[in-house]
Design an enzyme around this catalytic site. Structure first.
Site, PDB file in Angstrom:
ATOM      1  N   LYS A   1     -10.786  -4.734  -3.312  1.00 56.97           N
ATOM      2  CA  LYS A   1     -11.590  -3.613  -3.658  1.00 56.97           C
ATOM      3  C   LYS A   1     -10.865  -2.009  -4.275  1.00 56.97           C
ATOM      4  CE  LYS A   1     -13.165  -4.094   1.603  1.00 56.97           C
ATOM      5  NZ  LYS A   1     -12.591  -3.608   2.686  1.00 56.97           N
TER       6      LYS A   1
ATOM      7  N   LYS B   1       0.784  -1.102   0.163  1.00 52.36           N
ATOM      8  CA  LYS B   1       0.017  -0.081  -0.043  1.00 52.36           C
ATOM      9  C   LYS B   1       0.587   0.931   0.496  1.00 52.36           C
ATOM     10  CE  LYS B   1      -4.117  -1.784   2.136  1.00 52.36           C
ATOM     11  NZ  LYS B   1      -5.151  -1.764   3.231  1.00 52.36           N
TER      12      LYS B   1
ATOM     13  N   LYS C   1      -5.047 -10.530  -6.506  1.00 54.20           N
ATOM     14  CA  LYS C   1      -6.382 -11.352  -5.409  1.00 54.20           C
ATOM     15  C   LYS C   1      -7.343  -9.703  -5.830  1.00 54.20           C
ATOM     16  CE  LYS C   1      -5.789  -8.339  -1.270  1.00 54.20           C
ATOM     17  NZ  LYS C   1      -5.650  -7.718  -0.312  1.00 54.20           N
TER      18      LYS C   1
HETATM   19  P1  TYM Z   1     -10.784  -6.376   4.798  1.00 53.80           P
HETATM   20  O1  TYM Z   1     -12.256  -4.766   4.381  1.00 53.80           O
HETATM   21  O2  TYM Z   1      -9.520  -5.804   2.848  1.00 53.80           O
HETATM   22  O3  TYM Z   1     -11.041  -7.366   3.565  1.00 53.80           O
HETATM   23  C1  TYM Z   1     -12.492  -7.717   5.147  1.00 53.80           C
HETATM   24  C2  TYM Z   1     -11.964  -9.791   5.245  1.00 53.80           C
HETATM   25  O4  TYM Z   1     -12.046  -9.853   3.434  1.00 53.80           O
HETATM   26  C3  TYM Z   1     -11.224 -10.688   2.788  1.00 53.80           C
HETATM   27  N1  TYM Z   1     -10.774 -10.559   1.602  1.00 53.80           N
HETATM   28  C4  TYM Z   1     -10.794 -11.669   0.679  1.00 53.80           C
HETATM   29  N2  TYM Z   1     -10.631 -13.087   0.608  1.00 53.80           N
HETATM   30  C5  TYM Z   1     -10.502 -14.041  -0.211  1.00 53.80           C
HETATM   31  N3  TYM Z   1      -9.635 -13.279  -1.924  1.00 53.80           N
HETATM   32  C6  TYM Z   1      -9.751 -12.221  -1.233  1.00 53.80           C
HETATM   33  N4  TYM Z   1      -9.303 -11.063  -2.605  1.00 53.80           N
HETATM   34  C7  TYM Z   1     -10.352 -10.769  -0.450  1.00 53.80           C
HETATM   35  N5  TYM Z   1      -9.910  -9.489   0.219  1.00 53.80           N
HETATM   36  C8  TYM Z   1     -10.769  -9.313   1.364  1.00 53.80           C
HETATM   37  C9  TYM Z   1      -9.949 -10.158   3.882  1.00 53.80           C
HETATM   38  O5  TYM Z   1      -9.247 -11.559   4.373  1.00 53.80           O
HETATM   39  C10 TYM Z   1     -10.623  -9.821   5.226  1.00 53.80           C
HETATM   40  O6  TYM Z   1     -11.222 -11.019   5.825  1.00 53.80           O
HETATM   41  N6  TYM Z   1      -7.263  -5.571   8.468  1.00 53.80           N
HETATM   42  C11 TYM Z   1      -9.313  -5.968   7.818  1.00 53.80           C
HETATM   43  C12 TYM Z   1     -10.388  -5.368   8.730  1.00 53.80           C
HETATM   44  C13 TYM Z   1      -9.668  -5.822  10.645  1.00 53.80           C
HETATM   45  C14 TYM Z   1      -9.406  -7.400  11.020  1.00 53.80           C
HETATM   46  C15 TYM Z   1      -9.478  -6.789  12.325  1.00 53.80           C
HETATM   47  C16 TYM Z   1     -10.643  -8.337  10.164  1.00 53.80           C
HETATM   48  C17 TYM Z   1      -9.148  -4.833  10.927  1.00 53.80           C
HETATM   49  N7  TYM Z   1      -9.571  -5.631  11.982  1.00 53.80           N
HETATM   50  C18 TYM Z   1      -9.677  -7.918  12.608  1.00 53.80           C
HETATM   51  C19 TYM Z   1      -9.858  -9.135  11.512  1.00 53.80           C
HETATM   52  C20 TYM Z   1      -9.595  -8.987  12.981  1.00 53.80           C
HETATM   53  C21 TYM Z   1      -8.810  -5.398   6.553  1.00 53.80           C
HETATM   54  O7  TYM Z   1      -8.467  -4.495   5.832  1.00 53.80           O
HETATM   55  O8  TYM Z   1      -9.856  -6.168   5.707  1.00 53.80           O
END
Ligand code: TYM
Length: 336
Positions: A202, A113, A199
């Site tokens: 968003k 990032k 991957k």
């Molecule tokens: P975020 O918002 O990027 O993604 C949310 C969840 O979706 C999963 N994910 C994917 N899984 C499979 N294939 C993909 N292409 C894909 N893109 C995203 C992510 O692994 C995630 O589970 N930092 C985290 C949010 C967060 C969080 C936490 C999660 C903040 N605090 C505490 C667990 C525990 C995030 O940015 O996810």
């Protein structure tokens, strides 16, 4: 013995896609009756990259409505917003002071990032994993269901918890619980429709690279028609030379509910012209009930507000307890 506790979240940055669903949200829903679940909207994380203030609150409500539309059941799951529980920010500061800087500089997501941000990398982007560790450790979570891309952040969370316990707790009375990641084999890494080696994300500037959960049927059809494939007839899983083929077959498997073996047999002699309409129909059918439920829920703002008010109360009760234990271990006096 009580149920184990699950904690997880998604950032409210719009474009919630099949990766978020298959890698995370659907797994929360499937396992929810087995666990005590705390599922939240990670809106403090959302400002670690430039954001649009006008969009933040509406993206937050959209995500809460989607959680419910995907099947989260309030009998099993507490839904809340990260910024509503101030203990998240406070624990982050405390853990910042015991987290070595080089642990954060080694994080793959930070490096990726940071490259995209150029000169504008904020201290918040570097600190993002400590906030994430605080989210998890505040709830003394046993399990954290996430996609593959969050694995390193989970390892860091365990390292921070272990370091805290080592420095400030008795060996037989740890203050913070070390959580286990829950990463499914299938769906943990959904790839872009435009490139099977990247991957689905968003933040990809091209909307054609992903299928969003709220995409209408004609858009899903258009995106699948345009998605990258290869010139080979006969569709197979697990061929490293055919990442797009593996990704699309995996998506089809997960969305159709068929087994991998069934799909392998069904598609082994197919060409893309035959597969794409089938995959389109399956995707539209899988998302239809979510979209219908979403429409009904999202119009009822006062219901969503009551869900969040309730969620905040339940989340705060646990979070504040852990925060008090951490502060006591660090030597802070209790406020008079
Ligand atoms: P975020 O918002 O990027 O993604 C949310 C969840 O979706 C999963 N994910 C994917 N899984 C499979 N294939 C993909 N292409 C894909 N893109 C995203 C992510 O692994 C995630 O589970 N930092 C985290 C949010 C967060 C969080 C936490 C999660 C903040 N605090 C505490 C667990 C525990 C995030 O940015 O996810």
């Amino acid at each position: 013995m009580g149920k184990q506790r699950v904690l997880s979240g998604v950032q409210p940055t719009g474009n919630y896609h099949l990766g978020n669903y298959l890698g995370a949200i659907r797994n929360w829903v499937e396992g929810q009756s087995e666990y005590e679940n705390y599922l939240f909207v990670a809106d403090l994380h959302a400002i670690t990259v430039p954001h649009e203030p006008k969009q933040l609150a509406s993206d937050t409500y959209t995500l809460v409505a989607l959680y419910l539309a995907c099947g989260l059941d309030l009998n099993y799951s507490t839904i809340f917003v990260q910024s509503h529980v101030s203990a998240h920010s406070e624990l982050t500061w405390l853990l910042n002071c015991i987290t070595p800087l080089n642990w954060l500089q080694d994080m793959i997501q930070f490096k990726e990032k940071a490259v995209k941000q150029g000169e504008n990398v904020s201290a918040g982007l570097l600190d993002y994993p400590v906030l994430m560790a605080s989210d998890i450790l505040l709830y003394q979570a046993d399990k954290v269901p996430v996609g593959e891309d969050q694995k390193q952040h989970l390892e860091l969370t365990r390292d921070i918890a272990a370091r805290f316990n080592h420095l400030f707790a008795q060996p037989d009375r740890p203050v913070l619980k070390l959580p286990d990641p829950l990463i499914r084999k299938e769906g943990a890494r959904v790839m872009s429709l435009a490139d099977g080696k990247r991957k689905m994300s968003k933040s990809d500037p091209s909307d054609l690279s992903r299928i969003n959960l709220l995409d209408p049927p004609d858009q899903i059809q258009y995106k699948i028609k345009r998605c990258k494939t290869d010139p080979i007839r006969g569709l197979t899983f697990d061929d490293p030379e055919r990442p797009e083929c593996n990704n699309l077959l995996t998506l089809y498997t997960l969305l159709s509910g068929k087994t991998k073996e069934e799909v392998a047999a069904e598609c082994q002699d197919m060409g893309w012209g035959q597969f794409k309409p089938l995959f389109t129909e399956t995707t539209i059918a899988a998302l239809k009930p979510i979209q219908e439920k979403y429409q009904a829920i999202t119009e009822d703002k006062s219901y969503l507000e009551s869900v969040l008010r309730d969620g905040r109360e339940k989340a705060e009760a646990i979070a504040n307890q852990t925060l008090a234990q951490v502060k006591a271990a660090l030597g802070y006096s209790t406020p008079l």
